[in-house]
Every structure is written in structure tokens, then in C-alpha cells.
Write an enzyme that holds these catalytic residues in place. Structure first.
Site, PDB file in Angstrom:
ATOM      1  N   ASP A  93      39.832  41.764  45.085  1.00  0.00           N
ATOM      2  CA  ASP A  93      40.079  42.032  43.666  1.00  0.00           C
ATOM      3  C   ASP A  93      38.812  42.655  43.070  1.00  0.00           C
ATOM      4  O   ASP A  93      37.779  42.791  43.727  1.00  0.00           O
ATOM      5  CB  ASP A  93      40.472  40.738  42.946  1.00  0.00           C
ATOM      6  CG  ASP A  93      41.378  40.988  41.755  1.00  0.00           C
ATOM      7  OD1 ASP A  93      41.291  42.082  41.155  1.00  0.00           O
ATOM      8  OD2 ASP A  93      42.181  40.102  41.402  1.00  0.00           O
ATOM      9  N   GLU A 101      45.065  38.428  31.815  1.00  0.00           N
ATOM     10  CA  GLU A 101      44.143  37.630  32.615  1.00  0.00           C
ATOM     11  C   GLU A 101      43.511  36.509  31.788  1.00  0.00           C
ATOM     12  O   GLU A 101      44.176  35.843  31.004  1.00  0.00           O
ATOM     13  CB  GLU A 101      43.117  38.545  33.294  1.00  0.00           C
ATOM     14  CG  GLU A 101      43.781  39.539  34.234  1.00  0.00           C
ATOM     15  CD  GLU A 101      42.798  40.311  35.096  1.00  0.00           C
ATOM     16  OE1 GLU A 101      41.874  39.695  35.655  1.00  0.00           O
ATOM     17  OE2 GLU A 101      42.978  41.541  35.220  1.00  0.00           O
TER      18      GLU A 101
END
Length: 642
Positions: free
Chosen positions: A308, A514
Site C-alpha cells: 500500500d 480512510e
């Protein structure tokens, strides 16, 4: 004499021709198996790998953001991939052609290297091609029957901008709605999430029968490489805190969070992204047992494992505190491509040092590069490296918008329809003389799309992309002589003084993504509660909740006549109006538990203390209220069609 001269000239001409032919043959490029599309993929991979230097291999393992990419950077550092990170676009309002021109320039740099290895470009298309103006934004909560078609439509729109790789789908199993990425997950139930892996067939195409399980597959230039994420357990973190620790035993991890990865691998998913989160205190980006031991060795996954965004930096505390260790731990754990995304020279230099000093064996590097090249060959990049403008018309086309509208209809969930002792309020009559539309989300395209739309955290208003707000959808649905009054935050006196037949209130959450969406309170955006109190106390009301997850609603339910969970419907607000006015019947069911209060969380179906406001799988149905209503709507539809 004359004939001898002619013969001499003839000999000289032929000699020149023969010499030219010999020189051309000598200068011709030698045969290379990796450039021969007729050779098997594994043969091409091995041939190319055998020709590569360490510098070329490490370049392939590096993914950088478009902000730092250029022809020269791609060419000099032999970069394997570029991505568009959150808010990283060519410029505000960039069209498909602008994206293609930018990506092709990066590709030209990659192709100009010694071996001419093409790069691929990645982007988060988590609910449609959501970073690009004019794209179709699909609902985050999608009906299983439509998921494959939505994947195919998304692939077309991504390809329309020259992009061949998307960081989707998210197959997390969200066990706590306080998590800011809960809307990226399809359900609290792993079986529903498993069903949703059908989107991989839409994005990539279906592998031919007899294909080896674990090998990546891509079905042509109208498809994109997919990425199952985030491996593994990201939806189970303590208190729903993003990127934190998932505390669960191995049985729980493999029963709840792992099954969708098995399904994704069976369906030929090309790549898997590792999670920021930890499992029982161990960072997933450094977890060799699960990445190499289980994913690669046990499950036989042959695609590419990618990190990521700046995730290897976060292996240490503080972040980037010991970068050499972070690179060592991540590569040894089994990661193949690292999303750097900016400090690419530091990553390249660090990894080179670790290999040259025997901290990382060349076999590990070759495994990583072999997987990257395998994905590139199955993507067809060596045959069709450059994007063209032939499919730009696919971006936001009407067929895709119709599909998104259908998805909205099928994912709305009717939670309440009429107070006790009263007849149902829905469907609403289109023939009313005067109606009120109120609430923060009634006329705000950004709010109804949510996060990961145009910007990382979403947007506010109606100008950043093209779509239909719920207010505009209502206006286009009711009869021409129906007066639609819109007031975002009406007071009680205003409502009482206007003699409305009924009110439609649209409220919910602000857009987020997020960790910015982590919430321990899950409260409705103000003045939503005030609007419900002012309006529902004075006129019959239907409340439409726009949210990425269940939010606090119990204190207001008693005053509400009808309640609809609309989730994040995306650009096609007409789908909401279709349901409110009875053009279609409600069939949607809750894919996650709707709690009474946040003190109950986490709470999932099957828990011993399960006491929800609305249980997992709940959803009411509707039908036409009367023959006269059906007759009047038929008459109206006939008039509109003339």
C-alpha cells in the site's frame, strides 16, 4: 566491349545489393523470445528475466506517483509502474484525452530503455472510475446480481483514460462500522463478500476453462488488471481504527477474513495488495508467514503482491525510522512491487545495497520480478503498450449510467414504512399538489457520492462532476403541476405555514475516506437531526439516509413515517426517486447490522449479545397503494411519452 561494361556494371550493382543485405541482417535485432507473442507467457517471462541486470529488476519492483514521474525518470530509473494516488491528477477537470497523453509520455520513457519493458499505470477505481470528471459513480453497496456488469463497465471507463490497472476490489469484511473504510467493504458477512468477488470477472474477464488456479488472467484491451485488497484482516481492527491491530485467533482470521481471497485467487485476480494493519501485533507488510508462506506457497498465488501507499515506511515506529530495516522486512516477507511513491531513489538505493551485501538473496528478487513480468505479459502490454483515443466515448456513457441507476434501486433498503396504526407512506403519490424537499444531502452531488470521488475525501456541491442530485430527480419524477419546494434547513413554522402534502428529507454523513472517516460516535451531520425534528413533527415525512455505514438513527425513528437507507448512491440520484415514487418495489436487504447505539459496537450477526435496531438481512418491501394510483400513473406515463 560494350557487353563487358554492361556485365561489369551489373556485377557492381549486385555486389552493392548483397553488401546492403548483409549489413541489414547484421544490424537486425536478434530474435528474443520475450518479444514473440506466440511464445507461452512463462517462456517469455524467463527469457526476459534472464536478460535483466539487478538495476533493471529493482526498477521493475518500484511504483511511483505520477507527480514525480516523467519520460526521463522512467527511462533513467527503469521504473516498472506509475500510479495516480489520492488527489493526484493531471489537472483539475482533466478529461480522458488528458490522462491518455500523460500516461503515454510515461510509457514512451519506459519503452526507450534497453529492454523496452512497458510500465503499467494504476488507479483507485473503487466505485467506478471515481477520480475522473464525467465518469459513472456507482453505489458502494452493490447488488450481487449486478456486480459483474458493474466491474465490466468500470473496466471500460478506466481503459477509456489509458489506464490498465485498478486497486480494486476491496474485499475486507467490515466488523465495526466505526472504521472509516467500512463503505469500501461489502458486508460484515464474509459470504456476501465472497459473492462480490464476481466483480473480478467483470474487471478482468473470466479465465478459460482448464486454467491453472492461482495464475493471473486478463481478457483483452477492454479489461483491466484487478487488485484484491487489503490482505488480510483490515476490516477487523480494534474499535474500527484504520490501519491498527486486528486481534483474533487463527481460526477467526481464516474463517472471517480469508475466504474472499481464496475466491479471488480462483477467479484469476492479477494482484493482491497487503494491508497497513497488523494481526495480533505483527505488521502485515512484514508478515512472511501469511504473504509468502500462505498466500504464495499454500494458495499457489502466481500473481503480483503489491504494498500500500508508503506502507513499508510504517513497519517501524516512528514511520521511516529505520528505512533499511523496513525494505528488508517487506521484501523478505514476500512483497513484489513497492508503492514508494515519491522517494524512489532512496528505495532503489536501499534495496540495491541489501542485495549487493547478501541481506536479500537474488532468488527473492527474481521471484518478485517474475511475478511482475507475468502480470505485464497477461495484460498484453508488450503488444499494445500505448493507449489511444478509440474508447474515450465509454467514459460516463448512458448505458453505464442506466446500470448505476439500476444498482441504486436494488441497494436501497426500506427500514420503516408507516407509523404504528397508520397505512404505509411509500410509495409516494406523484400527483401531490405541494411537497417539501429538505436536508443537507438533497441537492449535493458530492455528498451522495461520498469519498473516493474526484478527490480522496470526496467533494462538496454539484460542479466537480456530472450527475443527478436527488432533488433534481424528484422534480423530474412528479407531475408537472406538483410544486416542489426545496429548503435545506426549514424551521417548524415554515413547514406548518405551507400546507405540504408530505416531505422528503435527505440527510446523512459528510464524505470521507480512510482514517479521516474513523468515528467513535457515528452521528448524523448537523443540522440533520434538527430538520427531522422540525419537519416530521408537522407533516408526514420520509427520511432518506445517505451514509457509508449505519449511523445513529434510533432517537429519531419514532417521529419518522418512512425511513430509507440509501447508502452512497453515486451520480445517479434518479434511482432514489424511482423507489420513493413506486416505479420499482423495494427489495434491498441490510448487508450489515444497524445498531441501536454505538456502545453496542462491535456487534455482528451471530454474536451472543445481538440486539440491533434493524438486524442483518432486514428490509421491507413495497407495492402500489391502490388501483387508482396505478391508473393515474399509467395515464401520466402515457402523456409523457407522447
Amino acid at each position: 566491349m560494350y557487353h563487358r561494361k554492361v556485365f561489369h556494371v551489373w556485377c557492381m550493382i549486385n555486389l552493392v545489393l548483397i553488401c546492403n543485405a548483409l549489413n541489414s541482417a547484421a544490424m537486425a535485432e536478434p530474435y528474443m523470445k520475450y518479444k514473440d507473442k506466440h511464445q507461452p507467457v512463462e517462456v517469455r517471462v524467463q527469457d526476459l528475466l534472464s536478460r535483466m541486470t539487478l538495476e533493471e529488476k529493482i526498477g521493475q519492483m518500484t511504483q511511483i506517483d505520477r507527480e514525480v514521474a516523467s519520460f526521463d525518470v522512467m527511462n533513467t530509473y527503469l521504473i516498472g509502474s506509475v500510479l495516480s494516488g489520492a488527489d493526484s491528477v493531471p489537472f483539475v477537470g482533466a478529461r480522458a484525452e488528458d490522462w491518455i497523453n500523460m500516461i503515454n509520455r510515461f510509457q514512451e520513457g519506459a519503452l526507450a530503455t534497453r529492454l523496452g519493458i512497458p510500465m503499467f499505470f494504476g488507479i483507485d477505481a473503487v466505485h467506478g472510475h471515481s477520480s475522473v470528471y464525467n465518469s459513472t459513480i456507482f453505489p458502494h453497496n452493490i447488488d450481487p446480481d449486478l456486480i459483474k456488469r458493474i466491474g465490466a463497465a468500470t473496466a471500460l471507463e478506466v481503459r477509456a483514460t489509458g489506464i490498465s490497472y485498478t486497486f480494486a476490489p476491496s474485499i475486507a469484511v467490515c466488523r465495526d462500522p466505526r472504521w472509516g473504510r467500512c463503505y469500501e467493504s461489502y458486508s460484515e458477512d464474509h459470504q456476501i463478500v465472497q459473492e462480490m468477488t464476481e466483480i473480478i470477472y467483470g474487471l478482468q474477464g473470466e479465465p478459460p476453462k482448464g486454467s491453472l488456479i492461482g495464475f493471473p488472467y486478463l481478457g483483452g484491451r477492454d479489461k483491466v488488471a484487478a487488485c484484491a485488497k487489503h490482505y488480510v484482516g483490515d476490516g477487523g481492527t480494534i474499535n474500527g481504527i484504520d490501519e491498527s491491530n486486528t486481534v483474533i485467533d487463527a481460526d477467526g482470521l481464516f474463517e472471517i477474513h480469508m475466504p474472499a481471497y481464496l475466491d479471488s485467487i480462483r477467479k484469476g485476480v492479477a494482484t493482491i495488495m497487503v494491508s497497513y494493519s497488523s494481526w495480533n501485533g505483527k505488521k502485515m507488510h512484514a508478515n512472511g508467514d501469511l504473504v509468502t508462506g500462505y498466500l504464495k506457497n499454500t494458495l499457489k498465488f502466481k500473481g503480483m503482491v503489491i504494498s500500500d501507499w508508503e506502507a513499508i515506511d510504517r513497519i517501524t515506529t516512528p514511520e521511516h525510522g529505520n528505512y533499511t530495516y523496513s525494505v528488508l522486512a517487506a521484501i523478505q516477507a514476500g512483497l513484489d512491487m513497492i508503492m514508494v511513491p515519491y522517494n524512489y531513489t532512496e528505495f532503489i538505493n536501499t534495496l540495491t545495497y541489501l542485495v549487493m551485501n547478501n541481506y536479500i538473496h537474488m532468488d527473492r528478487i527474481d521471484d518478485a520480478v517474475r511475478r511482475i513480468l507475468r502480470v505485464k505479459f497477461i495484460m498484453g502490454l508488450f503488444e499494445s503498450s500505448m493507449a489511444d483515443f478509440s474508447t474515450v466515448h465509454e467514459l460516463g456513457n448512458q448505458a453505464h449510467r442506466d446500470l448505476a441507476r439500476e444498482a441504486v434501486r436494488k441497494t436501497l433498503v426500506l427500514l420503516k414504512n408507516g407509523k404504528e396504526g397508520d397505512s404505509p407512506l411509500l410509495p409516494l403519490p406523484k400527483t401531490a399538489s405541494k411537497i417539501l424537499v429538505a436536508g443537507t444531502h438533497a441537492h449535493n452531488l458530492g455528498y451522495q457520492c461520498g469519498g473516493w470521488t474526484i478527490n480522496w475525501q470526496g467533494f462538496d456541491g454539484n460542479n466537480d462532476t456530472r450527475g443527478t442530485t436527488i432533488l433534481d430527480a424528484i422534480k423530474s419524477t412528479v407531475y408537472p403541476n406538483t410544486e416542489v419546494v426545496y429548503k435545506e434547513n426549514p424551521d417548524n413554522e415554515f413547514v406548518k405555514s405551507h400546507n405540504f402534502n408530505y416531505a422528503i428529507i435527505v440527510v446523512g454523513e459528510l464524505p470521507y475516506a480512510e482514517m479521516d472517516g474513523d468515528s467513535q460516535t457515528l452521528e448524523m451531520l448537523e443540522p440533520g437531526p434538527t430538520v427531522i425534528s422540525n419537519v416530521c413533527g408537522a407533516v408526514k415525512c420520509v427520511v432518506v439516509v445517505i451514509s457509508g455505514r449505519p449511523i445513529v438513527i434510533q432517537p429519531y425513528v419514532a417521529s419518522i413515517d418512512a425511513l430509507v437507507a440509501a447508502w452512497l448512491p453515486g451520480t445517479e440520484g434518479q434511482g432514489v426517486s424511482d423507489m420513493l415514487f413506486g416505479d420499482y418495489e423495494f427489495t434491498g436487504k441490510l448487508p450489515r447490522t444497524w445498531f441501536r447505539n454505538v456502545d453496542q459496537l462491535p456487534m455482528n450477526v451471530g454474536d451472543s449479545y445481538y440486539d440491533p435496531l434493524y438486524p442483518f438481512g432486514f428490509g421491507l418491501a413495497t407495492n402500489k397503494t391502490s388501483l387508482s394510483e396505478i391508473y393515474s400513473e399509467i395515464q401520466y406515463d402515457m402523456i409523457r411519452s407522447i
